[in-house]
Motif scaffolding. Structure first.
Motif, mmCIF file in Angstrom:
data_model
loop_
_atom_site.group_PDB
_atom_site.id
_atom_site.type_symbol
_atom_site.label_atom_id
_atom_site.label_comp_id
_atom_site.label_asym_id
_atom_site.label_seq_id
_atom_site.Cartn_x
_atom_site.Cartn_y
_atom_site.Cartn_z
ATOM 1 N N ALA A 262 -13.643 -0.120 -2.662
ATOM 2 C CA ALA A 262 -14.937 -0.615 -2.194
ATOM 3 C C ALA A 262 -15.445 -1.826 -2.983
ATOM 4 O O ALA A 262 -16.197 -2.629 -2.449
ATOM 5 C CB ALA A 262 -15.972 0.506 -2.279
ATOM 6 N N ARG A 263 -15.019 -1.989 -4.243
ATOM 7 C CA ARG A 263 -15.676 -2.999 -5.071
ATOM 8 C C ARG A 263 -14.834 -4.197 -5.481
ATOM 9 O O ARG A 263 -15.380 -5.201 -5.898
ATOM 10 C CB ARG A 263 -16.275 -2.352 -6.315
ATOM 11 N N THR A 264 -13.537 -4.139 -5.384
ATOM 12 C CA THR A 264 -12.737 -5.241 -5.896
ATOM 13 C C THR A 264 -12.160 -6.088 -4.771
ATOM 14 O O THR A 264 -11.879 -5.587 -3.689
ATOM 15 C CB THR A 264 -11.599 -4.754 -6.817
ATOM 16 N N THR A 265 -12.009 -7.375 -5.038
ATOM 17 C CA THR A 265 -11.357 -8.272 -4.084
ATOM 18 C C THR A 265 -10.007 -8.735 -4.618
ATOM 19 O O THR A 265 -9.298 -9.475 -3.950
ATOM 20 C CB THR A 265 -12.247 -9.502 -3.799
ATOM 21 N N GLU A 266 -9.669 -8.298 -5.828
ATOM 22 C CA GLU A 266 -8.395 -8.684 -6.439
ATOM 23 C C GLU A 266 -7.211 -8.072 -5.692
ATOM 24 O O GLU A 266 -6.138 -8.666 -5.625
ATOM 25 C CB GLU A 266 -8.378 -8.246 -7.902
ATOM 26 N N PHE A 267 -7.426 -6.892 -5.137
ATOM 27 C CA PHE A 267 -6.401 -6.195 -4.360
ATOM 28 C C PHE A 267 -7.037 -5.626 -3.114
ATOM 29 O O PHE A 267 -8.224 -5.333 -3.084
ATOM 30 C CB PHE A 267 -5.804 -5.025 -5.160
ATOM 31 N N GLU A 268 -6.225 -5.436 -2.083
ATOM 32 C CA GLU A 268 -6.649 -4.718 -0.886
ATOM 33 C C GLU A 268 -5.993 -3.345 -0.932
ATOM 34 O O GLU A 268 -4.796 -3.232 -1.200
ATOM 35 C CB GLU A 268 -6.225 -5.478 0.368
ATOM 36 N N PHE A 269 -6.783 -2.318 -0.690
ATOM 37 C CA PHE A 269 -6.320 -0.936 -0.766
ATOM 38 C C PHE A 269 -6.298 -0.336 0.627
ATOM 39 O O PHE A 269 -7.241 -0.490 1.388
ATOM 40 C CB PHE A 269 -7.273 -0.105 -1.635
ATOM 41 N N GLU A 270 -5.225 0.353 0.930
ATOM 42 C CA GLU A 270 -5.126 1.056 2.204
ATOM 43 C C GLU A 270 -4.503 2.419 1.950
ATOM 44 O O GLU A 270 -3.456 2.527 1.312
ATOM 45 C CB GLU A 270 -4.258 0.253 3.166
ATOM 46 N N ARG A 271 -5.173 3.445 2.442
ATOM 47 C CA ARG A 271 -4.576 4.781 2.367
ATOM 48 C C ARG A 271 -3.475 4.801 3.410
ATOM 49 O O ARG A 271 -3.730 4.903 4.596
ATOM 50 C CB ARG A 271 -5.617 5.856 2.652
ATOM 51 N N SER B 169 -0.040 13.488 2.119
ATOM 52 C CA SER B 169 0.749 14.689 2.354
ATOM 53 C C SER B 169 0.310 15.737 1.346
ATOM 54 O O SER B 169 -0.618 15.507 0.569
ATOM 55 C CB SER B 169 2.248 14.388 2.207
ATOM 56 N N SER B 170 0.996 16.831 1.343
ATOM 57 C CA SER B 170 0.625 17.907 0.423
ATOM 58 C C SER B 170 0.802 17.497 -1.038
ATOM 59 O O SER B 170 0.210 18.106 -1.921
ATOM 60 C CB SER B 170 1.449 19.158 0.710
ATOM 61 N N ASP B 171 1.584 16.451 -1.283
ATOM 62 C CA ASP B 171 1.771 16.021 -2.674
ATOM 63 C C ASP B 171 0.948 14.772 -3.017
ATOM 64 O O ASP B 171 1.222 14.111 -3.992
ATOM 65 C CB ASP B 171 3.251 15.830 -3.012
ATOM 66 N N GLY B 172 -0.051 14.449 -2.217
ATOM 67 C CA GLY B 172 -0.988 13.387 -2.571
ATOM 68 C C GLY B 172 -1.003 12.214 -1.617
ATOM 69 O O GLY B 172 -0.239 12.139 -0.666
ATOM 70 N N VAL B 173 -1.918 11.304 -1.906
ATOM 71 C CA VAL B 173 -2.119 10.111 -1.093
ATOM 72 C C VAL B 173 -1.186 8.995 -1.572
ATOM 73 O O VAL B 173 -1.031 8.780 -2.765
ATOM 74 C CB VAL B 173 -3.591 9.627 -1.208
ATOM 75 N N THR B 174 -0.581 8.313 -0.614
ATOM 76 C CA THR B 174 0.167 7.101 -0.923
ATOM 77 C C THR B 174 -0.737 5.923 -0.579
ATOM 78 O O THR B 174 -1.306 5.864 0.511
ATOM 79 C CB THR B 174 1.464 7.005 -0.103
ATOM 80 N N TRP B 175 -0.881 5.013 -1.525
ATOM 81 C CA TRP B 175 -1.697 3.824 -1.339
ATOM 82 C C TRP B 175 -0.792 2.631 -1.098
ATOM 83 O O TRP B 175 0.212 2.458 -1.781
ATOM 84 C CB TRP B 175 -2.524 3.553 -2.583
ATOM 85 N N ALA B 176 -1.156 1.805 -0.127
ATOM 86 C CA ALA B 176 -0.527 0.502 0.062
ATOM 87 C C ALA B 176 -1.469 -0.498 -0.595
ATOM 88 O O ALA B 176 -2.621 -0.641 -0.187
ATOM 89 C CB ALA B 176 -0.357 0.184 1.536
ATOM 90 N N ILE B 177 -0.992 -1.152 -1.629
ATOM 91 C CA ILE B 177 -1.795 -2.095 -2.394
ATOM 92 C C ILE B 177 -1.245 -3.491 -2.128
ATOM 93 O O ILE B 177 -0.047 -3.731 -2.298
ATOM 94 C CB ILE B 177 -1.713 -1.810 -3.912
ATOM 95 N N THR B 178 -2.117 -4.393 -1.722
ATOM 96 C CA THR B 178 -1.711 -5.762 -1.443
ATOM 97 C C THR B 178 -2.565 -6.709 -2.271
ATOM 98 O O THR B 178 -3.776 -6.533 -2.362
ATOM 99 C CB THR B 178 -1.896 -6.096 0.054
ATOM 100 N N ARG B 179 -1.911 -7.696 -2.848
ATOM 101 C CA ARG B 179 -2.638 -8.740 -3.566
ATOM 102 C C ARG B 179 -2.802 -9.903 -2.602
ATOM 103 O O ARG B 179 -1.806 -10.520 -2.200
ATOM 104 C CB ARG B 179 -1.877 -9.200 -4.800
ATOM 105 N N PRO B 180 -4.040 -10.214 -2.206
ATOM 106 C CA PRO B 180 -4.242 -11.360 -1.296
ATOM 107 C C PRO B 180 -3.765 -12.643 -1.970
ATOM 108 O O PRO B 180 -3.775 -12.740 -3.205
ATOM 109 C CB PRO B 180 -5.760 -11.395 -1.095
#
Length: 81
Positions: free
Chosen positions: A53-62, A66-77
């Motif tokens: 919600a607060r940073t523009t350095e990276f874009e975060f996407e859930r 799964s049962s073993d946690g969230v995988t995040w797709a992190i992109t640097r614009p």
């Protein structure tokens, strides 16, 4: 070892992402970040949501969950020159 404050953890996560997202894109689970930073998975998940919600350095996407946690797709614009 006591865990650092949430803003300090967010800073450590940003440093981790900066080091790991060398090609501009990274797929990572919160639990892997937690292990690397010696923090709890729950606190890392909360910090990732706050950073989303607060940073523009990276874009975060859930990207997945799964049962073993969230995988995040992190992109640097692309950086402005």
């Amino acid at each position: 070892m006591s865990e650092a404050s949430q803003p300090a953890l967010q800073d450590r996560i940003l440093q981790y992402l900066d080091a790991e997202a060398t090609d501009g894109r990274l797929f990572v689970k919160s639990r892997h970040i937690a292990t690397a930073l010696d923090a709890s998975v729950k606190r890392v998940g909360v910090a990732m949501t706050d950073l989303e919600a607060r940073t523009t350095e990276f874009e975060f996407e859930r990207w997945g969950g799964s049962s073993d946690g969230v995988t995040w797709a992190i992109t640097r614009p692309p950086r402005e020159k």
